[in-house]
Design a protein around this motif. Structure first.
Motif, PDB file in Angstrom:
ATOM      1  N   TRP A 134     -15.876 -19.423 -11.081  1.00 41.96           N
ATOM      2  CA  TRP A 134     -15.554 -20.214 -12.263  1.00 41.96           C
ATOM      3  C   TRP A 134     -14.895 -21.518 -11.827  1.00 41.96           C
ATOM      4  O   TRP A 134     -13.983 -21.510 -11.008  1.00 41.96           O
ATOM      5  CB  TRP A 134     -14.614 -19.443 -13.197  1.00 41.96           C
ATOM      6  N   ASN A 135     -15.370 -22.603 -12.392  1.00 43.33           N
ATOM      7  CA  ASN A 135     -14.791 -23.912 -12.101  1.00 43.33           C
ATOM      8  C   ASN A 135     -13.984 -24.370 -13.303  1.00 43.33           C
ATOM      9  O   ASN A 135     -14.424 -24.253 -14.435  1.00 43.33           O
ATOM     10  CB  ASN A 135     -15.894 -24.935 -11.800  1.00 43.33           C
ATOM     11  N   GLY A 136     -12.819 -24.911 -13.060  1.00 42.89           N
ATOM     12  CA  GLY A 136     -11.985 -25.388 -14.146  1.00 42.89           C
ATOM     13  C   GLY A 136     -10.814 -24.455 -14.412  1.00 42.89           C
ATOM     14  O   GLY A 136     -10.617 -23.450 -13.727  1.00 42.89           O
ATOM     15  N   GLU A 137     -10.028 -24.825 -15.437  1.00 39.74           N
ATOM     16  CA  GLU A 137      -8.849 -24.061 -15.807  1.00 39.74           C
ATOM     17  C   GLU A 137      -9.198 -23.038 -16.875  1.00 39.74           C
ATOM     18  O   GLU A 137      -9.550 -23.420 -18.002  1.00 39.74           O
ATOM     19  CB  GLU A 137      -7.757 -25.003 -16.324  1.00 39.74           C
ATOM     20  N   PRO A 138      -9.113 -21.730 -16.597  1.00 35.04           N
ATOM     21  CA  PRO A 138      -9.452 -20.711 -17.603  1.00 35.04           C
ATOM     22  C   PRO A 138      -8.619 -20.834 -18.875  1.00 35.04           C
ATOM     23  O   PRO A 138      -9.147 -20.688 -19.985  1.00 35.04           O
ATOM     24  CB  PRO A 138      -9.175 -19.396 -16.869  1.00 35.04           C
ATOM     25  N   GLU A 139      -7.307 -21.114 -18.731  1.00 35.59           N
ATOM     26  CA  GLU A 139      -6.431 -21.186 -19.896  1.00 35.59           C
ATOM     27  C   GLU A 139      -6.838 -22.329 -20.823  1.00 35.59           C
ATOM     28  O   GLU A 139      -6.883 -22.176 -22.046  1.00 35.59           O
ATOM     29  CB  GLU A 139      -4.963 -21.368 -19.463  1.00 35.59           C
ATOM     30  N   GLN A 140      -7.136 -23.479 -20.219  1.00 40.57           N
ATOM     31  CA  GLN A 140      -7.532 -24.640 -21.013  1.00 40.57           C
ATOM     32  C   GLN A 140      -8.863 -24.383 -21.719  1.00 40.57           C
ATOM     33  O   GLN A 140      -9.038 -24.727 -22.909  1.00 40.57           O
ATOM     34  CB  GLN A 140      -7.644 -25.863 -20.106  1.00 40.57           C
ATOM     35  N   PHE A 141      -9.796 -23.778 -21.006  1.00 39.39           N
ATOM     36  CA  PHE A 141     -11.104 -23.447 -21.584  1.00 39.39           C
ATOM     37  C   PHE A 141     -10.958 -22.481 -22.759  1.00 39.39           C
ATOM     38  O   PHE A 141     -11.509 -22.693 -23.842  1.00 39.39           O
ATOM     39  CB  PHE A 141     -11.990 -22.840 -20.493  1.00 39.39           C
ATOM     40  N   PHE A 142     -10.167 -21.436 -22.572  1.00 33.51           N
ATOM     41  CA  PHE A 142      -9.988 -20.421 -23.611  1.00 33.51           C
ATOM     42  C   PHE A 142      -9.264 -21.006 -24.828  1.00 33.51           C
ATOM     43  O   PHE A 142      -9.629 -20.729 -25.975  1.00 33.51           O
ATOM     44  CB  PHE A 142      -9.210 -19.234 -23.051  1.00 33.51           C
ATOM     45  N   ALA A 143      -8.246 -21.816 -24.577  1.00 31.26           N
ATOM     46  CA  ALA A 143      -7.492 -22.412 -25.681  1.00 31.26           C
ATOM     47  C   ALA A 143      -8.388 -23.295 -26.537  1.00 31.26           C
ATOM     48  O   ALA A 143      -8.264 -23.315 -27.780  1.00 31.26           O
ATOM     49  CB  ALA A 143      -6.311 -23.220 -25.123  1.00 31.26           C
ATOM     50  N   ARG A 144      -9.285 -24.027 -25.898  1.00 27.73           N
ATOM     51  CA  ARG A 144     -10.196 -24.885 -26.667  1.00 27.73           C
ATOM     52  C   ARG A 144     -11.121 -24.063 -27.551  1.00 27.73           C
ATOM     53  O   ARG A 144     -11.359 -24.414 -28.714  1.00 27.73           O
ATOM     54  CB  ARG A 144     -11.016 -25.755 -25.716  1.00 27.73           C
TER      55      ARG A 144
END
Length: 799
Positions: free
Chosen positions: A308-318
């Protein structure tokens, strides 16, 4: 506690207690089943199911109470106040309805439990209201502590009952919830009965609105029967509903698993509710536990594995925020070298549904279609569309001191190669030309194929005209170098027209048009060269277009006619033939020379119609001449490619009645550059008809002795350029001597063109030339003057 046990064991009929318990269990089971059904419904349907559930539960509580009261010993001599009894039933139904409504309308477990507590309160409300209806010759008292315990038992077990039922409609949850609700009702009733204290008083009178126990038994039995009917109906409906739900589930599962897309459903907290196998396979999550897990945890697990690339928390929050705001989002992500389109659609009540579609092949197909729409299929060079776009971009990017050059290229004699060697060779040649062009231009320049054998180049960022001139010179040299294709050595040339920005135009269309005009000038100047656009070229192009239109109109108006120039036998000084030469008698411009319109006629294809006209007219005119005089008609390369040539010649001879031996067809060496096999076949067919074949302009162009070996020509015509220099250049005399000697050796007649004086004629006679024609004898004259020319020439010969 002892008081409760004593009341239960010594003051109740156990047979009726068991009956009451059975009724209570049945009512509780029906109530829990209807509770689950109500939670599965929505809107007005949910309200109906809640109301039905309240009636079943209320009646069950009420019937349990009065059956148990019939089992109570002291109750045998009492009676029940009818209004209060009915009121107790209404209390049971109403309070239960409120509690069920609270539990059904929420997914919050705390609120579900609160609804269960309200149902427990309804049990207490019904019981103590029902006890108020109990009339007996005694004073009724209560033990406060035991009363409190009874109420708490109803509330606590009622709360636990709906709390368990709210966790799901599995069999274990349903059985547990049914048991807890039964315990809530039974424990409350018998505990409350243990709190009862009776003090006999014979003076108390039972009211007239009371109902005796026997009648109440019938009423209670009716209530129990109603519970059974309602419970049975609810069970059947629930069975059908579950069956329908089961069938829908099968359909849903089948649809989910046969979807080409992946699908995953999330609740408001981002937990995975359901998904199909396509989703798990597409995202390579088949080996992971997904159902019930929060998406954030799944993504974190993949991030730990480097998937997975990127921030999981930021992705999920969006994602959660978009779902809460009701926004539908579409993204294209790259996973495991695949392009996946993800559509997140919010759901009512929270959560969202995500669909996943693998669009890798679709994107590749779109890219291929886009490439094909903007590139030439044969050479893979940019086509006209992309060339136009890149030319626009180049003009926008060009600075104040930058110069942009547009070069239009046209291959010389490509059509001859294509016709003689075939289209596969022609295509291979075009690809090689494209490769050479690309290798020759600069890295910032653009090469395109505009169609056929037309190419174009955009040269960007050079400050001097010399840069465009140098590039054009290199291109002429590179394209003109020999090609080796399928064991064929091919030599072609290229003509180039050049326009410069900003002086020759500031937009793509203007620059292309002016480069094209310069290209026409390069071709007119002999091909194999380049020309820059000059002011006035546009005017010449306009004149050319007007001339073409005028020529087409002239064909309709019969303004073209053949003129005839005599061909004399050098030895006998007599006329042996006339050459038919086309003239255009324009009503406003007068007589127009062939040099001004024949090249344009060949380019536009009008030469075929003009050739037909000359051939038929010449044969018709010659048929009126003496039988020993023939007529010579020129055939252009374009006309010779016409598949109807043989038919046309045959038709002209038949209509005129002219003998085939009197017709001479003159072809140039360029005709022999075409498909040699087909050309020779046509020449042999004409020769077999009796028509004579003459090779015109011998000694210029692509002259080759192999032509004389491959076909037995009747005549060789020596070009006028050699005749005009006979008196001044020894090499011209040598060439004529060689050609005439060759003619004598092969038995071929030789004719010299352009004879203008007696000295030239005397030299030709001395060198053994067979025939001569030129202004010395006569200029070309119309058919009406042929008789006068014959007479005058006869007189000159005898003088």
């Amino acid at each position: 506690m002892y008081q409760v046990l004593f009341c239960l064991t010594d003051q109740h009929d156990w047979r009726l207690v068991v009956l009451g318990g059975a009724v209570c269990l049945l009512a509780s089971a029906a109530a829990i089943s209807l509770f689950h059904r109500a939670r599965a419904a929505s809107g007005s349907a949910r309200l109906v199911w809640v109301a039905l559930d309240a009636v079943v539960a209320g009646c069950g509580i009420w019937a349990t109470h009065f059956i148990a009261m019939q089992a109570y010993g002291p109750g045998a001599g009492g009676a029940y106040n009818i209004p209060v009894t009915v009121l107790s039933l209404l209390f049971a139904i109403a309070v239960t309805f409120i509690g069920l409504s609270i539990s059904v309308s929420t997914t919050h477990r705390g609120l579900v439990a609160v609804g269960g507590a309200v149902v427990g309160t309804g049990v207490a409300a019904m019981h103590y209201t029902g006890m108020m209806a109990f009339e007996i010759p005694a004073h009724v008292g209560w033990t406060t502590g035991t009363v409190t315990v009874s109420i708490l038992l109803g509330i606590v077990f009622g709360s636990f009952s709906l709390h368990v039922a709210g966790r799901g409609d599995s069999l274990s949850n349903a059985l547990a919830a049914t048991t807890l609700l039964t315990v809530a009702i039974v424990s409350h009733h018998f505990t409350a009965m243990g709190a009862l204290e009776l003090t006999p008083d014979p003076t108390l009178v039972i009211s007239s609105l009371s109902i005796p126990p026997t009648s109440l038994s019938i009423l209670t039995a009716s209530a129990a029967a109603a519970i059974l009917v309602i419970a049975l109906t609810a069970a059947v409906l629930d069975r059908r509903a579950k069956g329908e739900i089961g069938r829908q589930q099968v359909v849903l599962d089948t649809a989910l698993e046969n979807m080409s897309q992946g699908l995953c459903m999330f609740d408001a907290e981002g937990k995975i509710i359901l998904f199909n196998e396509r989703y798990a396979t597409m995202l390579r999550r088949s080996d992971m536990q997904l159902t019930g897990r929060v998406l954030l945890d799944v993504v974190r697990e993949e991030a730990a594995k480097g998937q997975w690339n990127g921030e999981p928390e930021q992705f999920f929050a969006r994602l959660v925020e978009d779902a809460r705001e009701g926004r539908t989002t579409t993204d294209v992500v790259r996973r495991f070298d695949r392009s996946i389109r993800v559509v997140n659609q919010p759901m009512q009540g929270g959560g969202w549904v995500a669909t996943f579609e693998d669009i890798t092949e679709w994107l590749e197909a779109q890219a291929k279609i886009s490439h094909m729409a903007r590139h030439d299929a044969l050479t893979n060079l940019p086509n006209r569309v992309l060339f136009h776009e890149q030319l626009e971009q180049g003009l926008r990017r060009a600075g104040v001191n930058d110069q942009l050059a547009v070069l239009c290229l046209d291959l010389d004699h490509f059509k001859d190669i294509n016709d003689s060697l075939g289209h596969p060779i022609g295509d291979a040649l075009l690809k090689e030309v494209g490769r050479r062009l690309k290798a020759t231009v600069g890295k910032h320049d653009t090469v395109a194929r505009l169609g056929g054998d037309e190419f174009a180049v955009v040269q960007i960022g050079r400050s001097e005209e010399a840069a465009a001139r140098a590039l054009a010179g290199r291109l002429v040299e590179v394209i003109s170098a020999p090609y080796e294709i399928d064991d064929h050595q091919i030599v072609i040339g290229v003509s180039i027209g050049i326009s410069l920005s900003p002086q020759d135009g500031s937009n793509p269309d203007e620059l292309l048009k002016n480069a094209d005009l310069a290209l026409y000038r390069a071709k007119a100047d002999g091909r194999g060269t380049y020309r820059f656009f000059e002011t006035g070229m546009d005017a010449r192009a306009q004149a050319r277009r007007l001339l073409e239109m005028d020529m087409r109109a002239a064909l309709q108006r019969d303004e073209f006619q053949p003129y005839y120039q005599p061909i004399r036998d050098v030895a006998s000084d007599r006329v042996v033939a006339f050459e038919a030469l086309l003239r255009w008698n324009h009503p406003h411009r007068g007589l127009i020379s062939p040099i001004n319109f024949i090249p344009l006629a060949e380019e536009t294809g009008l030469i075929i119609q003009l050739g037909e006209l000359v051939l038929h007219a010449a044969c018709a005119d010659a048929a009126t001449w003496p039988d020993d005089i023939g007529v010579a008609v020129n055939l252009s390369p374009v006309q010779f490619k016409n598949p109807n040539l043989i038919t046309s010649v045959t038709d002209a001879l038949e209509r005129s009645g002219l003998a085939a031996r009197r017709l001479e067809l003159e072809i140039t060496e360029s005709v022999l550059l075409q498909n040699s096999e087909a050309t020779l076949t046509t020449l042999h067919e004409l020769r077999a008809m009796g028509v004579r074949i003459s090779l015109d302009d011998f000694g210029t162009g692509y002259s080759s002795l192999s032509y004389l070996r491959s076909f037995p020509f009747d005549k060789i015509k020596i070009d006028r350029s050699f005749v005009s220099e006979l008196a001044t250049r020894e090499d011209s005399v040598a060439i004529i001597r060689a050609v005439t000697g060759l003619g004598r050796s092969l038995g071929i007649v030789t004719t010299a063109e352009g004879v203008e004086n007696d000295a030239q004629l005397e030299l030709l006679r001395r060198e053994g030339c067979t025939q001569a024609q030129g202004f010395l004898f006569s200029k070309p004259r119309p058919a009406s003057e042929v008789a006068l020319m014959l007479e005058r020439l006869r007189l000159l010969a005898s003088a």
